[in-house]
Design a protein around this motif. Structure first.
Motif, mmCIF file in Angstrom:
data_model
loop_
_atom_site.group_PDB
_atom_site.id
_atom_site.type_symbol
_atom_site.label_atom_id
_atom_site.label_comp_id
_atom_site.label_asym_id
_atom_site.label_seq_id
_atom_site.Cartn_x
_atom_site.Cartn_y
_atom_site.Cartn_z
ATOM 1 N N GLY A 1 9.273 2.054 -5.281
ATOM 2 C CA GLY A 1 9.654 2.405 -6.356
ATOM 3 C C GLY A 1 8.484 2.781 -7.384
ATOM 4 O O GLY A 1 8.184 3.831 -6.960
ATOM 5 N N ALA A 2 8.309 1.965 -8.305
ATOM 6 C CA ALA A 2 7.324 2.277 -9.243
ATOM 7 C C ALA A 2 5.778 1.918 -8.867
ATOM 8 O O ALA A 2 4.768 2.007 -9.531
ATOM 9 N N SER A 3 5.830 1.014 -7.773
ATOM 10 C CA SER A 3 4.591 0.417 -7.138
ATOM 11 C C SER A 3 3.942 0.953 -5.956
ATOM 12 O O SER A 3 4.616 1.518 -5.073
ATOM 13 N N THR A 4 2.756 0.943 -5.953
ATOM 14 C CA THR A 4 2.031 1.584 -4.632
ATOM 15 C C THR A 4 0.811 0.423 -4.298
ATOM 16 O O THR A 4 0.197 0.054 -5.020
ATOM 17 N N PHE A 5 0.962 0.187 -2.935
ATOM 18 C CA PHE A 5 0.096 -0.516 -2.421
ATOM 19 C C PHE A 5 -0.841 0.036 -1.463
ATOM 20 O O PHE A 5 -0.354 0.862 -0.440
ATOM 21 N N GLY A 6 -2.278 -0.267 -1.526
ATOM 22 C CA GLY A 6 -3.204 0.562 -0.692
ATOM 23 C C GLY A 6 -4.067 -0.401 0.031
ATOM 24 O O GLY A 6 -4.110 -1.595 -0.543
ATOM 25 N N ALA A 7 -4.649 -0.189 1.089
ATOM 26 C CA ALA A 7 -5.592 -0.912 1.834
ATOM 27 C C ALA A 7 -6.509 0.061 2.769
ATOM 28 O O ALA A 7 -6.004 1.043 3.319
ATOM 29 N N LEU A 8 -7.640 -0.145 2.529
ATOM 30 C CA LEU A 8 -8.774 0.616 3.387
ATOM 31 C C LEU A 8 -9.879 -0.309 4.010
ATOM 32 O O LEU A 8 -10.025 -1.392 3.625
ATOM 33 N N TYR A 9 -10.268 0.493 5.180
ATOM 34 C CA TYR A 9 -11.363 -0.111 5.762
ATOM 35 C C TYR A 9 -12.547 0.972 6.175
ATOM 36 O O TYR A 9 -12.166 1.883 6.565
#
Length: 393
Positions: A259-267
């Motif tokens: 929806g209006a939320s975006t989750f991100g992860a990086l390494y």
């Protein structure tokens, strides 16, 4: 006279056709704001800073349809400081990007000063590239996710999208007679974007990084006694590693939108290998050799309250290790941001970032906090605040 009129008509017709198949666009960004540093070498600092979320710039890009699906293209992009009017990137006229190439259904090949594959495929997932700017970059932007360094003399290939999947690679010629590996840079990566899911992974390998990568700007430290001066800057996160023979970065990231939320992860894993090579840069007074490593983990979140209002949050943990205890360090970093669009081209934004350091930094001294691209702290803590306006044209 009749023949002359016919000739002129034919030339005008050809010119009109050629013009209809070509396009050139002038574009730019002006990013300017008030900034606060809680500890700039032991003192508080209030100042105007240009280009935090996006580097202030103007550029020209264009393309020409050559027929049969083939196009010629170019980009010339200049960086500048709004406060003084001076050129960015060490005074280079087109220091941000400058390249020319060809594009077809098989992909795009470009030649010139360009971004590496880490920037292209992974950097766009970092909070710093979205709403936090360089204050949200990983310490000293050690993995180049925030695009601190460009690559000169580069030949680059980028595929077309295949069901959301793209890939590419880049090779920069060192240009040293008799040694094809000295100063060379190469990278490759791949990305996937389809619906709510975005993925990216890339690899970067840089020989003699002090000269070829960190020295790719217009201002290069002079060589003294056969030893190049340091181009690594003042951040103690990496400044002690200028003598590395090789820089290697492995990075990956992902983002998912609900929806209006975006989750991100990086390494990312950044390694400075072959330390102590005087032909690459100044050797540390402690005479360290071997390799130093920085591992970066980031989680980020953004929420689009309305089409005009975005808020974001980020946490970064960086763990370093090096020879003889040098570089055995930890950095905890967080950032919050809010961005409000007054129109499609103009927005106002605010960013707050905090960092805490512990251990021993690259110089072998007790670690101090050092948010990216601002004056390092004199203690293990540092906070930075920014309120700014950005206009695109």
């Amino acid at each position: 006279m009749w023949k002359l009129s016919v000739a002129c008509a034919v030339l005008c017709s050809v010119s009109s056709v050629a013009h209809s198949q070509s396009n050139v666009l002038l574009y730019g960004i002006i990013d300017e704001g008030v900034q606060f540093n809680s500890n700039a070498g032991g003192n508080r600092q209030y100042y105007l800073a240009s280009g935090e979320l996006n580097g202030s710039r103007w550029g020209v890009r264009g393309s020409e349809d050559l027929g049969s699906g083939l196009k010629a293209l170019f980009v010339l992009e200049n960086g500048f400081d709004v406060n003084t009017g001076k050129l960015g990137q060490g005074g280079l006229e087109f220091g941000r990007r400058a390249y020319v190439g060809l594009s077809s259904g098989l992909g795009t090949v470009t030649l010139g000063r360009q971004y590496d594959s880490v920037v292209d495929f992974v950097g766009l997932l970092e909070a710093g590239d979205q709403w936090a700017g360089y204050l949200g970059a990983h310490p000293a932007d050690n993995d180049n996710f925030n695009n601190t360094n460009r690559v000169n003399n580069a030949v680059k290939y980028t595929s077309r999208s295949l069901g959301g999947f793209t890939f590419g690679g880049m090779y920069s010629l060192g240009g040293i007679a008799g040694d094809t590996t000295r100063n060379q840079i190469w990278s490759f990566g791949a990305g996937y974007a389809n619906g709510p899911l975005v993925l990216g992974a890339a690899y970067l390998n840089v020989r003699n990084p002090n000269v070829s990568f960190y020295g790719s700007g217009g201002t290069v430290a002079p060589t003294t006694g056969g030893v190049p001066g340091s181009n690594f800057g003042s951040s103690p996160v990496i400044s002690g590693y200028a003598s590395a023979r090789t820089l290697q970065v492995i990075g990956a990231g992902a983002a998912y939108t609900f929806g209006a939320s975006t989750f991100g992860a990086l390494y990312s894993n950044t390694r400075f290998k072959g330390l102590g090579d005087a032909s690459s840069g100044p050797v540390s007074a402690r005479g360290i050799s071997g390799s130093a490593t920085l591992n970066n983990v980031e989680v980020n979140f953004k929420y689009q309250f309305t089409p005009a209002l975005l808020v974001g949050a980020e946490y970064v943990y960086t763990k370093g290790s090096g020879p003889d205890g040098v570089g055995d360090v930890s950095y905890h970093q967080g950032a919050l941001g809010i961005d409000y669009f007054l129109s499609k081209r103009t927005d106002i934004y605010a960013v707050a970032a905090f960092q805490k350091a512990s251990g021993t930094d690259s110089s072998g001294k007790p670690a101090v906090a050092s948010l990216s691209q601002i004056t390092p702290s004199s203690t293990d803590r540092q906070t930075a605040l920014r309120l700014a306006i950005r206009h695109k044209f």
